[in-house]
Design a protein around this motif. Structure first.
Motif, PDB file in Angstrom:
ATOM      1  N   SER A 149      60.300  45.287   9.360  1.00  0.00           N
ATOM      2  CA  SER A 149      59.845  46.243   8.567  1.00  0.00           C
ATOM      3  C   SER A 149      59.441  47.573   9.418  1.00  0.00           C
ATOM      4  CB  SER A 149      58.742  45.863   7.654  1.00  0.00           C
ATOM      5  OG  SER A 149      57.711  45.022   8.220  1.00  0.00           O
ATOM      6  N   ILE A 150      58.901  46.796  10.671  1.00  0.00           N
ATOM      7  CA  ILE A 150      58.536  48.042  11.565  1.00  0.00           C
ATOM      8  C   ILE A 150      59.513  48.770  11.816  1.00  0.00           C
ATOM      9  CG2 ILE A 150      57.206  48.468  13.698  1.00  0.00           C
ATOM     10  CD1 ILE A 150      55.576  46.008  13.110  1.00  0.00           C
ATOM     11  N   SER A 151      60.881  48.399  12.242  1.00  0.00           N
ATOM     12  CA  SER A 151      61.718  48.916  12.784  1.00  0.00           C
ATOM     13  C   SER A 151      62.487  49.784  11.644  1.00  0.00           C
ATOM     14  CB  SER A 151      62.928  47.860  13.291  1.00  0.00           C
ATOM     15  OG  SER A 151      64.110  48.521  13.627  1.00  0.00           O
ATOM     16  N   LYS A 152      62.515  49.164  10.598  1.00  0.00           N
ATOM     17  CA  LYS A 152      62.914  50.031   9.417  1.00  0.00           C
ATOM     18  C   LYS A 152      62.261  51.205   8.938  1.00  0.00           C
ATOM     19  CE  LYS A 152      65.546  46.565   6.877  1.00  0.00           C
ATOM     20  NZ  LYS A 152      65.765  45.722   5.763  1.00  0.00           N
ATOM     21  N   TYR A 153      60.969  51.292   8.918  1.00  0.00           N
ATOM     22  CA  TYR A 153      59.963  52.303   9.068  1.00  0.00           C
ATOM     23  C   TYR A 153      60.040  53.410   9.838  1.00  0.00           C
ATOM     24  CZ  TYR A 153      55.752  55.441   8.455  1.00  0.00           C
ATOM     25  OH  TYR A 153      54.958  56.187   8.316  1.00  0.00           O
ATOM     26  N   ILE A 154      60.264  53.058  11.257  1.00  0.00           N
ATOM     27  CA  ILE A 154      60.634  53.939  12.435  1.00  0.00           C
ATOM     28  C   ILE A 154      61.733  54.654  11.971  1.00  0.00           C
ATOM     29  CG2 ILE A 154      60.788  54.066  14.861  1.00  0.00           C
ATOM     30  CD1 ILE A 154      58.659  51.902  15.190  1.00  0.00           C
ATOM     31  N   GLU A 155      62.846  53.931  11.874  1.00  0.00           N
ATOM     32  CA  GLU A 155      64.060  54.572  11.675  1.00  0.00           C
ATOM     33  C   GLU A 155      64.053  55.705  10.327  1.00  0.00           C
ATOM     34  OE1 GLU A 155      66.775  51.404  11.063  1.00  0.00           O
ATOM     35  OE2 GLU A 155      66.857  50.781  13.504  1.00  0.00           O
ATOM     36  N   SER A 156      63.351  55.354   9.211  1.00  0.00           N
ATOM     37  CA  SER A 156      63.257  56.066   8.329  1.00  0.00           C
ATOM     38  C   SER A 156      62.595  57.461   8.615  1.00  0.00           C
ATOM     39  CB  SER A 156      62.778  55.481   6.959  1.00  0.00           C
ATOM     40  OG  SER A 156      61.524  55.244   7.231  1.00  0.00           O
ATOM     41  N   LYS A 157      61.536  57.349   9.288  1.00  0.00           N
ATOM     42  CA  LYS A 157      60.654  58.347   9.603  1.00  0.00           C
ATOM     43  C   LYS A 157      61.165  59.151  10.630  1.00  0.00           C
ATOM     44  CE  LYS A 157      55.943  59.751  10.455  1.00  0.00           C
ATOM     45  NZ  LYS A 157      54.532  59.434  10.693  1.00  0.00           N
ATOM     46  N   TYR A 158      61.543  58.615  11.784  1.00  0.00           N
ATOM     47  CA  TYR A 158      62.168  59.679  12.889  1.00  0.00           C
ATOM     48  C   TYR A 158      63.647  59.915  13.105  1.00  0.00           C
ATOM     49  CZ  TYR A 158      57.384  58.815  14.328  1.00  0.00           C
ATOM     50  OH  TYR A 158      55.939  58.500  14.272  1.00  0.00           O
ATOM     51  N   GLY A 159      64.528  59.206  12.106  1.00  0.00           N
ATOM     52  CA  GLY A 159      65.825  59.413  12.181  1.00  0.00           C
ATOM     53  C   GLY A 159      66.478  58.843  13.289  1.00  0.00           C
ATOM     54  N   HIS A 160      67.073  59.809  14.135  1.00  0.00           N
ATOM     55  CA  HIS A 160      67.880  59.624  15.505  1.00  0.00           C
ATOM     56  C   HIS A 160      66.851  59.068  16.558  1.00  0.00           C
ATOM     57  CE1 HIS A 160      71.189  61.762  13.930  1.00  0.00           C
ATOM     58  NE2 HIS A 160      70.447  63.017  13.786  1.00  0.00           N
ATOM     59  N   HIS A 180      67.130  50.994  20.700  1.00  0.00           N
ATOM     60  CA  HIS A 180      65.840  50.663  19.693  1.00  0.00           C
ATOM     61  C   HIS A 180      65.649  49.431  19.628  1.00  0.00           C
ATOM     62  CE1 HIS A 180      63.063  51.673  16.671  1.00  0.00           C
ATOM     63  NE2 HIS A 180      64.011  50.841  15.816  1.00  0.00           N
ATOM     64  N   THR A 181      66.218  48.455  19.064  1.00  0.00           N
ATOM     65  CA  THR A 181      65.714  47.035  19.091  1.00  0.00           C
ATOM     66  C   THR A 181      65.174  46.680  20.310  1.00  0.00           C
ATOM     67  OG1 THR A 181      67.959  46.370  19.380  1.00  0.00           O
ATOM     68  CG2 THR A 181      67.247  46.720  17.091  1.00  0.00           C
ATOM     69  N   THR A 182      65.654  46.794  21.316  1.00  0.00           N
ATOM     70  CA  THR A 182      65.267  46.449  22.804  1.00  0.00           C
ATOM     71  C   THR A 182      63.985  46.838  23.077  1.00  0.00           C
ATOM     72  OG1 THR A 182      67.674  45.856  23.507  1.00  0.00           O
ATOM     73  CG2 THR A 182      65.897  45.586  24.980  1.00  0.00           C
ATOM     74  N   LEU A 183      64.025  48.401  22.903  1.00  0.00           N
ATOM     75  CA  LEU A 183      62.844  48.818  23.117  1.00  0.00           C
ATOM     76  C   LEU A 183      61.592  48.575  22.306  1.00  0.00           C
ATOM     77  CD1 LEU A 183      63.976  52.677  23.845  1.00  0.00           C
ATOM     78  CD2 LEU A 183      62.781  51.053  25.251  1.00  0.00           C
ATOM     79  N   LEU A 184      61.792  48.386  20.881  1.00  0.00           N
ATOM     80  CA  LEU A 184      60.833  47.889  20.166  1.00  0.00           C
ATOM     81  C   LEU A 184      60.307  46.646  20.465  1.00  0.00           C
ATOM     82  CD1 LEU A 184      59.250  48.567  17.239  1.00  0.00           C
ATOM     83  CD2 LEU A 184      61.017  47.501  16.457  1.00  0.00           C
ATOM     84  N   SER A 185      61.170  45.604  20.861  1.00  0.00           N
ATOM     85  CA  SER A 185      60.795  44.256  21.055  1.00  0.00           C
ATOM     86  C   SER A 185      59.806  44.330  22.294  1.00  0.00           C
ATOM     87  CB  SER A 185      62.030  43.200  21.618  1.00  0.00           C
ATOM     88  OG  SER A 185      62.742  43.264  20.295  1.00  0.00           O
ATOM     89  N   HIS A 186      60.352  44.989  23.401  1.00  0.00           N
ATOM     90  CA  HIS A 186      59.493  45.227  24.594  1.00  0.00           C
ATOM     91  C   HIS A 186      57.922  45.638  24.527  1.00  0.00           C
ATOM     92  CE1 HIS A 186      58.539  46.091  28.857  1.00  0.00           C
ATOM     93  NE2 HIS A 186      58.314  47.487  28.497  1.00  0.00           N
ATOM     94  N   HIS A 187      58.122  46.737  23.570  1.00  0.00           N
ATOM     95  CA  HIS A 187      56.690  47.390  23.170  1.00  0.00           C
ATOM     96  C   HIS A 187      55.773  46.445  22.617  1.00  0.00           C
ATOM     97  CE1 HIS A 187      57.028  51.177  25.615  1.00  0.00           C
ATOM     98  NE2 HIS A 187      58.406  51.181  25.240  1.00  0.00           N
TER      99      HIS A 187
END
Length: 184
Positions: free
Chosen positions: A36-47, A52-59
């Motif tokens: 859900s965090i990933s979907k929200y970020i994709e919808s808000k920031y677009g490109h 992205h998934t690796t960076l999100l997991s890392h952070h």
């Protein structure tokens, strides 16, 4: 120069800031999961960048380790200083009782057997006492194998081992027939 500005990606805020804003915006009672965090970020920031998934997991992992986020039942939520600590699986650890201030604890013993003292005198050797039965202690020694091998007969085996019988079932004794003439 104008083409370079068009091809540039819009600057994204740092991932920890995007994650925090996503958790606040989703405002779920038990926290938000990674999807859900990933979907929200994709919808808000677009490109987003390719990884992205690796960076999100890392952070997310880094924020969890530093204590900015709390990970509970596969969900991430903001750390609340007033909330009671949550127990994980298993038995809780024992509480350590503080020792009195005046006592000094002795240093920990090293593991294993302590080394022998080289200055100590050797122990006297006890003489062996024979038992009254006359037999030696323990299992008897194996006897020598017969030299006849597998094809040896029971009589040769019996003579080699010294007992009256060989190993296994004795051979069947066949009666001897004498030739007799039969007259009619």
């Amino acid at each position: 120069m104008a083409a370079e500005e068009i091809n540039k990606l819009p600057t994204l805020p740092p991932y920890p800031q995007m994650i925090s804003s996503a958790i606040e915006a989703l405002n779920e009672s038990n926290g938000s999961n990674k999807t859900s965090i990933s979907k929200y970020i994709e919808s808000k920031y677009g490109h987003l960048p390719a990884g992205h998934t690796t960076l999100l997991s890392h952070h997310l992992n880094r924020m969890k380790e530093t204590g900015e986020l709390v990970f509970w039942k596969n969900n991430y939520m903001k750390h609340d200083p007033n909330a009671p600590p949550r127990r994980g699986r298993g038995r809780p650890p024992k509480t350590k009782v503080p020792m009195p201030g005046g006592s000094d604890s002795s240093p920990a013993r090293p593991r294993g057997r302590p080394p022998k003292d080289p200055s100590a005198s050797p122990k006297p050797v006890k003489p062996k006492v024979a038992t009254g039965s006359g037999k030696p202690r323990g299992r008897p020694r194996k006897m020598a194998r017969p030299s006849g091998g597998i094809s040896g007969t029971a009589t040769t085996t019996a003579t080699v081992t010294g007992t009256g019988r060989g190993r296994g079932r004795p051979p069947k004794v066949k009666p001897q027939f004498n030739e007799m003439s039969v007259e009619h």
